[in-house]
Design a protein around this motif. Structure first.
Motif, mmCIF file in Angstrom:
data_model
loop_
_atom_site.group_PDB
_atom_site.id
_atom_site.type_symbol
_atom_site.label_atom_id
_atom_site.label_comp_id
_atom_site.label_asym_id
_atom_site.label_seq_id
_atom_site.Cartn_x
_atom_site.Cartn_y
_atom_site.Cartn_z
ATOM 1 N N LEU A 37 34.622 55.465 28.947
ATOM 2 C CA LEU A 37 33.939 56.744 29.079
ATOM 3 C C LEU A 37 33.733 57.080 30.540
ATOM 4 C CD1 LEU A 37 31.230 56.339 26.285
ATOM 5 C CD2 LEU A 37 33.539 57.279 26.095
ATOM 6 N N SER A 38 33.489 58.350 30.821
ATOM 7 C CA SER A 38 33.275 58.787 32.199
ATOM 8 C C SER A 38 32.006 58.192 32.780
ATOM 9 C CB SER A 38 33.206 60.317 32.261
ATOM 10 O OG SER A 38 32.157 60.800 31.427
ATOM 11 N N THR A 39 31.078 57.770 31.893
ATOM 12 C CA THR A 39 29.816 57.196 32.361
ATOM 13 C C THR A 39 29.933 55.712 32.667
ATOM 14 O OG1 THR A 39 29.184 56.859 30.047
ATOM 15 C CG2 THR A 39 28.393 58.859 31.114
ATOM 16 N N ASP A 40 31.050 55.086 32.316
ATOM 17 C CA ASP A 40 31.242 53.668 32.578
ATOM 18 C C ASP A 40 31.539 53.443 34.055
ATOM 19 O OD1 ASP A 40 30.858 53.117 29.946
ATOM 20 O OD2 ASP A 40 32.987 52.983 29.447
ATOM 21 N N SER A 41 31.030 52.349 34.594
ATOM 22 C CA SER A 41 31.296 51.978 35.981
ATOM 23 C C SER A 41 32.358 50.886 36.008
ATOM 24 C CB SER A 41 30.010 51.466 36.656
ATOM 25 O OG SER A 41 29.001 52.452 36.634
ATOM 26 N N ASN A 42 33.356 51.050 36.872
ATOM 27 C CA ASN A 42 34.378 50.028 37.010
ATOM 28 C C ASN A 42 33.788 48.809 37.703
ATOM 29 O OD1 ASN A 42 36.366 51.610 35.809
ATOM 30 N ND2 ASN A 42 36.951 52.551 37.743
ATOM 31 N N ILE A 43 33.894 47.658 37.047
ATOM 32 C CA ILE A 43 33.336 46.423 37.566
ATOM 33 C C ILE A 43 34.463 45.563 38.109
ATOM 34 C CG2 ILE A 43 31.988 44.370 37.035
ATOM 35 C CD1 ILE A 43 30.423 46.973 36.852
ATOM 36 N N GLY A 44 34.466 45.348 39.415
ATOM 37 C CA GLY A 44 35.430 44.436 40.012
ATOM 38 C C GLY A 44 34.810 43.056 40.102
ATOM 39 N N ILE A 45 35.410 42.063 39.440
ATOM 40 C CA ILE A 45 34.817 40.733 39.443
ATOM 41 C C ILE A 45 35.278 39.904 40.637
ATOM 42 C CG2 ILE A 45 34.517 40.729 36.957
ATOM 43 C CD1 ILE A 45 36.964 39.025 36.679
ATOM 44 N N GLY A 46 36.117 40.488 41.486
ATOM 45 C CA GLY A 46 36.478 39.820 42.723
ATOM 46 C C GLY A 46 37.600 38.805 42.616
ATOM 47 N N PHE A 47 38.293 38.778 41.481
ATOM 48 C CA PHE A 47 39.416 37.843 41.324
ATOM 49 C C PHE A 47 40.526 38.583 40.592
ATOM 50 C CE2 PHE A 47 41.450 33.944 39.484
ATOM 51 C CZ PHE A 47 41.806 33.387 40.705
ATOM 52 N N LYS A 48 41.493 39.072 41.354
ATOM 53 C CA LYS A 48 42.503 39.983 40.837
ATOM 54 C C LYS A 48 43.317 39.424 39.667
ATOM 55 C CE LYS A 48 43.639 44.235 41.514
ATOM 56 N NZ LYS A 48 42.604 45.285 41.376
ATOM 57 N N PRO A 49 43.753 38.142 39.708
ATOM 58 C CA PRO A 49 44.534 37.641 38.567
ATOM 59 C C PRO A 49 43.807 37.762 37.235
ATOM 60 C CG PRO A 49 44.755 36.150 40.423
ATOM 61 C CD PRO A 49 43.706 37.155 40.804
ATOM 62 N N ILE A 50 42.479 37.579 37.238
ATOM 63 C CA ILE A 50 41.716 37.723 36.002
ATOM 64 C C ILE A 50 41.613 39.190 35.617
ATOM 65 C CG2 ILE A 50 39.426 37.464 34.958
ATOM 66 C CD1 ILE A 50 39.084 34.892 36.431
ATOM 67 N N GLU A 51 41.354 40.050 36.589
ATOM 68 C CA GLU A 51 41.224 41.476 36.288
ATOM 69 C C GLU A 51 42.519 42.037 35.708
ATOM 70 O OE1 GLU A 51 40.085 43.104 40.012
ATOM 71 O OE2 GLU A 51 37.955 42.632 39.770
ATOM 72 N N LEU A 52 43.660 41.566 36.201
ATOM 73 C CA LEU A 52 44.945 42.072 35.725
ATOM 74 C C LEU A 52 45.228 41.677 34.282
ATOM 75 C CD1 LEU A 52 47.200 41.458 38.890
ATOM 76 C CD2 LEU A 52 46.355 43.652 38.017
ATOM 77 N N SER A 53 44.514 40.672 33.774
ATOM 78 C CA SER A 53 44.734 40.252 32.394
ATOM 79 C C SER A 53 44.045 41.179 31.401
ATOM 80 C CB SER A 53 44.230 38.817 32.194
ATOM 81 O OG SER A 53 42.822 38.754 32.329
ATOM 82 N N PHE A 54 43.162 42.057 31.897
ATOM 83 C CA PHE A 54 42.468 42.991 31.019
ATOM 84 C C PHE A 54 43.235 44.310 30.931
ATOM 85 C CE2 PHE A 54 38.752 40.380 32.335
ATOM 86 C CZ PHE A 54 38.325 40.010 31.069
ATOM 87 N N PRO A 55 43.042 45.062 29.836
ATOM 88 C CA PRO A 55 43.664 46.389 29.738
ATOM 89 C C PRO A 55 43.246 47.273 30.907
ATOM 90 C CG PRO A 55 42.789 45.697 27.611
ATOM 91 C CD PRO A 55 42.314 44.689 28.610
ATOM 92 N N ASN A 56 44.203 47.984 31.459
ATOM 93 C CA ASN A 56 43.973 48.863 32.606
ATOM 94 C C ASN A 56 43.498 48.093 33.841
ATOM 95 O OD1 ASN A 56 44.591 51.165 31.006
ATOM 96 N ND2 ASN A 56 42.488 51.222 30.254
ATOM 97 N N ALA A 57 43.683 46.754 33.831
ATOM 98 C CA ALA A 57 43.303 45.897 34.960
ATOM 99 C C ALA A 57 41.852 46.086 35.366
ATOM 100 C CB ALA A 57 44.232 46.152 36.155
#
Length: 213
Positions: A37-57
Motif C-alpha cells: 500500500l502507499s502507506t507502507d514504508s520500505n524497510i531496508g534491513i541492510g543486507f542486500k542478498p536477503i532483501e533480494l530474496s523477497f518479492p520486489n526486493a
C-alpha cells in the motif's frame, strides 16, 4: 534475447521476455496476498542478498515472519537479529509490543540496536494460550510498528488468524519459536533460522572478538 509479439487492435507490440516475467510477477503477488500500500514504508534491513530474496526486493511489512531456534545460543542470536529488524521497523515512529510467557531478553540490551527500551511494551504472561490471544489482539492495533510474540507451538489455523490480522492492520508480526516440537506448515510469508558463529578475531588481537551470526 527472445521476444514475443502480441497483436492488439491491429498493431504489433514487441515485448521483451524479462518485461513479461516482471509484469506477471506484479500480477501474481497481489493474488497471493502481498499487497503493498502507499502507506507502507520500505524497510531496508541492510543486507542486500536477503532483501533480494523477497518479492520486489523489499522486506514485507504488514505480514507475519517466523523465527526458529534450536539451542540457547541460537535463541540469543535470533533475539539479536530480531532486535535489528525491530529497529528498522520502528525508525518511522510507533511502539512495539513484546509478548511472552518466558521472556529472557534483557531490555537495556536493546540500546545496542538503536532501540530505546521505553519504546517497547513488554507483556509477560503465564500461559502460551494467553500469549497467542494477546498477539492477535495487539496485531489489530494499527498504531503499532510491530508485534513480537514468543511461542513454542502454534497450529496453521492459529497462525493464519495472526496473518489475517496483520494484513488488515498493516502491522508487522514477528513470531519467535524456541525448540518447537512440531515444524508444521505455516501461513507466514517467511521462516528464518538464525544460528550463532564463533566470534571473529582481528589481526590476532586477544579477547572474545567481534560477534557474528
Amino acid at each position: 534475447m527472445k521476444t514475443q509479439q502480441s497483436y492488439v487492435e491491429g498493431q504489433i507490440h514487441v515485448c521483451k521476455k524479462p518485461d513479461i516475467i516482471a509484469q506477471l510477477q506484479k500480477d501474481i503477488l497481489p493474488l497471493q496476498g502481498l499487497k503493498a500500500l502507499s502507506t507502507d514504508s520500505n524497510i531496508g534491513i541492510g543486507f542486500k542478498p536477503i532483501e533480494l530474496s523477497f518479492p520486489n526486493a523489499t522486506f514485507p511489512v504488514g505480514f507475519m515472519h517466523e523465527f526458529l531456534s534450536a539451542t540457547t545460543e541460537d535463541a540469543a542470536a535470533t533475539n539479536g537479529f530480531v532486535a535489528g529488524l525491530l529497529s528498522r521497523l520502528m525508525q518511522f515512529g510507533g511502539a512495539c509490543i513484546w509478548i511472552s510467557a518466558s521472556r529472557t531478553l534483557f531490555p537495556p540490551a536493546l540500546k545496542t540496536f538503536g532501540i530505546k527500551p521505553d519504546q517497547v511494551i513488554f507483556i509477560d504472561l503465564k500461559k502460551e494460550k494467553d500469549v497467542l490471544w494477546t498477539i492477535e489482539v495487539a496485531l489489530k492495533c494499527d498504531k503499532l510498528s510491530a508485534v513480537l510474540g514468543e511461542l513454542k507451538e502454534i497450529s496453521f489455523t492459529e497462525l493464519r488468524r495472526l496473518q489475517l490480522a496483520a494484513e488488515q492492520s498493516r502491522v508487522t508480526g514477528l513470531l519467535v519459536r524456541h525448540q518447537p516440537d512440531i515444524l508444521n506448515t505455516i501461513a507466514c510469508v517467511s521462516r528464518w533460522r538464525i544460528t550463532s558463529l564463533p566470534t571473529e578475531l582481528v589481526d590476532g588481537m586477544p579477547g572474545v572478538g567481534f560477534s557474528r551470526w
